[in-house]
Structure formats: C-alpha cells, structure tokens
Scaffold this motif. Structure first.
Motif, PDB file in Angstrom:
ATOM      1  N   ILE A   1       1.260  -1.352  -0.177  1.00  0.00           N
ATOM      2  CA  ILE A   1      -0.222  -0.400  -0.466  1.00  0.00           C
ATOM      3  C   ILE A   1       0.845   1.217   0.012  1.00  0.00           C
ATOM      4  O   ILE A   1       0.408   2.287  -1.140  1.00  0.00           O
ATOM      5  CB  ILE A   1      -0.972  -0.042   1.294  1.00  0.00           C
ATOM      6  CG1 ILE A   1      -2.058  -1.081   1.062  1.00  0.00           C
ATOM      7  CG2 ILE A   1      -1.374   1.136   1.297  1.00  0.00           C
ATOM      8  CD1 ILE A   1      -2.869  -1.365   2.202  1.00  0.00           C
ATOM      9  N   ILE A   2       1.934   1.183   0.804  1.00  0.00           N
ATOM     10  CA  ILE A   2       2.609   2.688   0.891  1.00  0.00           C
ATOM     11  C   ILE A   2       3.216   2.694  -0.328  1.00  0.00           C
ATOM     12  O   ILE A   2       3.466   3.714  -0.597  1.00  0.00           O
ATOM     13  CB  ILE A   2       3.379   2.564   2.357  1.00  0.00           C
ATOM     14  CG1 ILE A   2       4.281   3.496   2.625  1.00  0.00           C
ATOM     15  CG2 ILE A   2       4.529   1.914   2.002  1.00  0.00           C
ATOM     16  CD1 ILE A   2       3.456   4.909   4.114  1.00  0.00           C
ATOM     17  N   SER A   3       3.914   1.586  -0.615  1.00  0.00           N
ATOM     18  CA  SER A   3       5.122   1.639  -2.137  1.00  0.00           C
ATOM     19  C   SER A   3       4.469   2.936  -3.196  1.00  0.00           C
ATOM     20  O   SER A   3       4.421   4.196  -3.767  1.00  0.00           O
ATOM     21  CB  SER A   3       5.084   1.226  -2.817  1.00  0.00           C
ATOM     22  OG  SER A   3       6.071   0.527  -1.571  1.00  0.00           O
ATOM     23  N   LYS A   4       3.245   2.096  -3.243  1.00  0.00           N
ATOM     24  CA  LYS A   4       1.452   2.239  -4.422  1.00  0.00           C
ATOM     25  C   LYS A   4       1.036   3.967  -3.889  1.00  0.00           C
ATOM     26  O   LYS A   4       1.377   4.358  -4.854  1.00  0.00           O
ATOM     27  CB  LYS A   4       0.468   1.558  -3.900  1.00  0.00           C
ATOM     28  CG  LYS A   4      -0.029   2.165  -5.137  1.00  0.00           C
ATOM     29  CD  LYS A   4      -1.280   0.224  -6.019  1.00  0.00           C
ATOM     30  CE  LYS A   4      -0.885   0.281  -7.346  1.00  0.00           C
ATOM     31  NZ  LYS A   4      -0.090  -0.600  -8.576  1.00  0.00           N
ATOM     32  N   VAL A   5       1.028   4.619  -2.486  1.00  0.00           N
ATOM     33  CA  VAL A   5       0.556   5.542  -2.477  1.00  0.00           C
ATOM     34  C   VAL A   5       2.104   6.879  -2.607  1.00  0.00           C
ATOM     35  O   VAL A   5       1.169   7.908  -2.479  1.00  0.00           O
ATOM     36  CB  VAL A   5       0.091   6.317  -1.519  1.00  0.00           C
ATOM     37  CG1 VAL A   5      -1.223   5.162  -1.318  1.00  0.00           C
ATOM     38  CG2 VAL A   5       0.383   5.720   0.257  1.00  0.00           C
ATOM     39  N   THR A   6       3.041   6.363  -1.921  1.00  0.00           N
ATOM     40  CA  THR A   6       3.841   6.772  -2.103  1.00  0.00           C
ATOM     41  C   THR A   6       4.745   7.452  -4.100  1.00  0.00           C
ATOM     42  O   THR A   6       5.300   8.386  -3.804  1.00  0.00           O
ATOM     43  CB  THR A   6       5.083   7.079  -0.833  1.00  0.00           C
ATOM     44  OG1 THR A   6       5.220   5.858  -1.528  1.00  0.00           O
ATOM     45  CG2 THR A   6       4.079   7.075   0.254  1.00  0.00           C
TER      46      THR A   6
ATOM     47  N   SER B   1      -0.086  10.093   3.251  1.00  0.00           N
ATOM     48  CA  SER B   1      -0.925  10.667   1.628  1.00  0.00           C
ATOM     49  C   SER B   1      -2.089  10.616   1.812  1.00  0.00           C
ATOM     50  O   SER B   1      -3.013  10.266   3.124  1.00  0.00           O
ATOM     51  CB  SER B   1      -0.835   9.173   0.533  1.00  0.00           C
ATOM     52  OG  SER B   1      -2.150   8.379   0.059  1.00  0.00           O
ATOM     53  N   GLY B   2      -3.030  11.507   1.691  1.00  0.00           N
ATOM     54  CA  GLY B   2      -4.060  10.998   1.538  1.00  0.00           C
ATOM     55  C   GLY B   2      -5.056  10.692   0.120  1.00  0.00           C
ATOM     56  O   GLY B   2      -6.659  10.743   0.404  1.00  0.00           O
ATOM     57  N   ALA B   3      -4.410   9.396   0.336  1.00  0.00           N
ATOM     58  CA  ALA B   3      -5.366   8.297  -0.640  1.00  0.00           C
ATOM     59  C   ALA B   3      -6.603   7.765  -0.014  1.00  0.00           C
ATOM     60  O   ALA B   3      -7.660   7.727  -0.891  1.00  0.00           O
ATOM     61  CB  ALA B   3      -5.003   7.487  -1.179  1.00  0.00           C
ATOM     62  N   PRO B   4      -6.686   7.459   1.476  1.00  0.00           N
ATOM     63  CA  PRO B   4      -7.646   7.354   1.730  1.00  0.00           C
ATOM     64  C   PRO B   4      -9.096   8.391   1.567  1.00  0.00           C
ATOM     65  O   PRO B   4      -9.653   7.724   2.202  1.00  0.00           O
ATOM     66  CB  PRO B   4      -7.838   7.079   2.758  1.00  0.00           C
ATOM     67  CG  PRO B   4      -5.952   6.627   3.176  1.00  0.00           C
ATOM     68  CD  PRO B   4      -5.350   7.606   2.409  1.00  0.00           C
TER      69      PRO B   4
END
Ligand code: UDP
Ligand code: MG
Length: 311
Positions: free
Chosen positions: A146-151, A227-230
């Motif tokens: 998740i974190i690799s994707k959002v950042t 990230s603001g993705a959520p």
C-alpha cells in the motif's frame, strides 16, 4: 572544521528497553570502526525505557568519549528517537541502526565508503527479511504494498538502516511535521542516493518491541501521514453507491409503474446496511485525518528530553 570533524560519523541508535544490548552493541560497533580508522560518535537515544537502558548508557559514556546518550521523558516511538539523534549528531554523516544488532554493523563500513565516494544517502536494503513469523511477513507485505503505491517510492525492502550526509540530515530536520515517517521522508528528500543490501540478523537478546497492535497503529499513522489516498477512497465509494442507486432506482420505478412493487424488502435492508457502513467508514477516515490535522496544529514537540550524558 578540522579533517577529523569533516569525516566524523555519528551512529544513532534508538533503544527501548534494551539494557542487555547497549554494551554489546557499543563494543561491536566500536571495534569495527576503530579497525577501519573511521572517527565516530555513538548516540544512544533511550526512548523512555523502563529498565536499566539509560543507566548502562551513562556508564558507557563515563568511560568512553565516543558514547553519548539522550533520554526521553517517556516512550515517544522510534521515529522520534531517530529525529532526536539526528538533531544531536555532530557528524558529517549519520547512520541510523537498531540496537539489537539486527542491522549488521559491518555494513556501516560499506555505507561509509560509499559516502566517501560522494553519495549523500545510502539506504540499507533487506536482502531477506530474516526470520519473522508468517503473519508478520504477510502484514509487512500488505503495508509496504500500500505505502509503495501511495507514495510512489518502492519500499518493499526498505529499512531504517541508512546513512545520511549532513546536507540530507539538515533537510530532514527542517521538516516541521509532528509525525514524520522516517523511512519514506529520507527517500522523499532526494539527493544522490544508492543502496547496499544487508542480511537481517536474528535478534539474540530480548524480544521485538512491536506488538501486532503497535504495528497496525504504525501502518495507519504512516500511510495517512504520507498520503491522502484513503480519503479518495471515500469519493470512490460514493460514486459506486451512486451507480447502484441509479440502477436500483430505475428498477423500482419500473416496478411501481407496472404495479409489481412491494416485494423487495430484502433489497431495502441490504441497501440500508451497505450505505450505513460505507458512511460510517468514510466518516471514520475523514475523522482520522481531522485528528491528524489537530495533532499537527497543536505543534507539540516530537519528544521531550529528560537527561543527557556524554555532552
Ligand atoms: N525502538 C524504539 N522505540 C520503540 C520501539 C522500538 O526506540 O518504541 C527501537 C528498539 O530499541 C530497536 C529498534 O527500535 O533498537 C527496532 O526495534 P525492534 O528490534 O523491537 O523491532 P523489529 O526489529 O522487530 O522491527
Ligand atoms: Mg529488531
């Protein structure tokens, strides 16, 4: 600055309830660096330990000028400990490593050599994850996915084991964030970066300081800090529900006009449940961000130092 200072390496070691490791870690690192004739200081940051960690650090610092200690007034977390260490470091470059020798100290020498060649950030990359239980590996993979994707930064094998040039350290220290995520920030700042692989060693003394719950909190905190993705997820769910409501709306109207309505009570209940839960999750996510804003705006210090030794 004399040449000694221009080459000084600060080794920063966050320590939480590590009383049995302090001496061992210090002497292991010292022996390796002395052999390579690398000038160094070792800064132990006692993250509010409840055992003799700080006592052992102060004993060391009384006998060795290279040993320094900072003690927090309570447990502020590893991230805060790293930043406190960076702030106290005098070195032309800093290495952050764990107190349990899971980060092999020999790797510091390779990192230092790369720094001498002109690299400003040298990342330690896990060649393997060492011995962890299956659940831990699964959670870690999920989190890093998740974190690799959002950042947009590949962090699958990232660790906190890094060398940072003075310039990179100063760049990190001016970040005003109250809840910094060190692993991602140190990539985000850029600079001339390279990496060295290392094998995660087994912990010989004590146990991991992370419980499952603290890992979950760590994951949520760091994903939302980067990230603001959520929150976009909330919007996405809104659109999906809108699509559903159009389909169901058309169906209901059709039934009404053809006189076959009144059935379909199940649909009503299901819709109630789905909408209810989606709304509540969404409010929760937004609430989480508001609480993060609240924390940042209070602008409390990242940590409070109660004692120092070796300064
Ligand atoms: N640590 C810390 N504060 C905490 C938890 C851990 O400073 O609240 C330190 C700990 O002393 C160690 C490093 O962070 O030096 C990594 O912790 P640990 O070995 O428990 O984590 P793991 O290797 O299992 O990820
Ligand atoms: Mg460890």
């Amino acid at each position: 600055m004399d040449t000694q200072e221009q080459e000084l390496l600060s080794v920063i070691i966050p320590s939480f309830n590590e009383q049995d490791m302090i001496d061992k870690t210090f002497y292991t690192v010292k022996e390796i660096l002395d052999k390579e004739q690398i000038p160094f200081e070792i800064i132990f940051v006692d993250d509010g330990s409840r055992d003799f960690t700080y006592f052992n650090i102060s004993q060391l610092s009384a006998n060795h000028p290279e040993a320094k200690g900072i003690s927090f007034s309570r447990n502020f977390g590893k991230e805060s400990a790293i930043f406190a260490g960076l702030e106290a470091a005098k070195g032309a470059c800093c290495v952050i490593m764990d107190c349990d020798l899971q980060h092999p100290p020999e790797t510091i020498v390779s990192m230092y050599r790369l720094w001498k060649e002109g690299y400003e950030v040298v990342e330690g990359v896990k060649a393997s994850r060492g011995k962890e239980n299956v659940l831990h590996t699964l959670c870690a993979n999920g989190f890093y996915g998740i974190i690799s994707k959002v950042t947009g930064i590949d962090m699958a094998n990232a660790s906190d084991f890094k060398l940072l040039d003075r310039r990179a350290v100063d760049a990190l220290l001016i970040m005003p964030e109250r809840a910094p995520f060190f692993r991602a920030l140190s990539s985000w700042i850029g600079f001339k970066t390279t990496s060295v692989p290392f094998e995660v060693q087994e912990r010989t003394v004590g146990t991991s300081k992370w419980s499952l719950w603290s890992l979950i909190k760590y994951a949520v905190r760091n994903i939302t800090s980067f990230s603001g993705a959520p929150m976009q997820f909330v919007t996405l769910m809104g659109w999906i529900m809108l699509l559903f409501s159009v389909i169901l709306g058309v169906q209901s109207l059709y039934r009404y006009f053809t006189g076959t309505a009144l059935e379909g009570f199940t649909t009503v209940i299901l819709l109630q449940l789905i909408i209810g839960s989606v709304l509540m999750i969404s409010l929760g996510i937004i609430g989480h961000y508001i609480s993060r804003i609240y924390d940042e705006i209070k602008a409390r210090p990242r940590y409070i130092i109660s004692k120092r030794c070796g300064y």
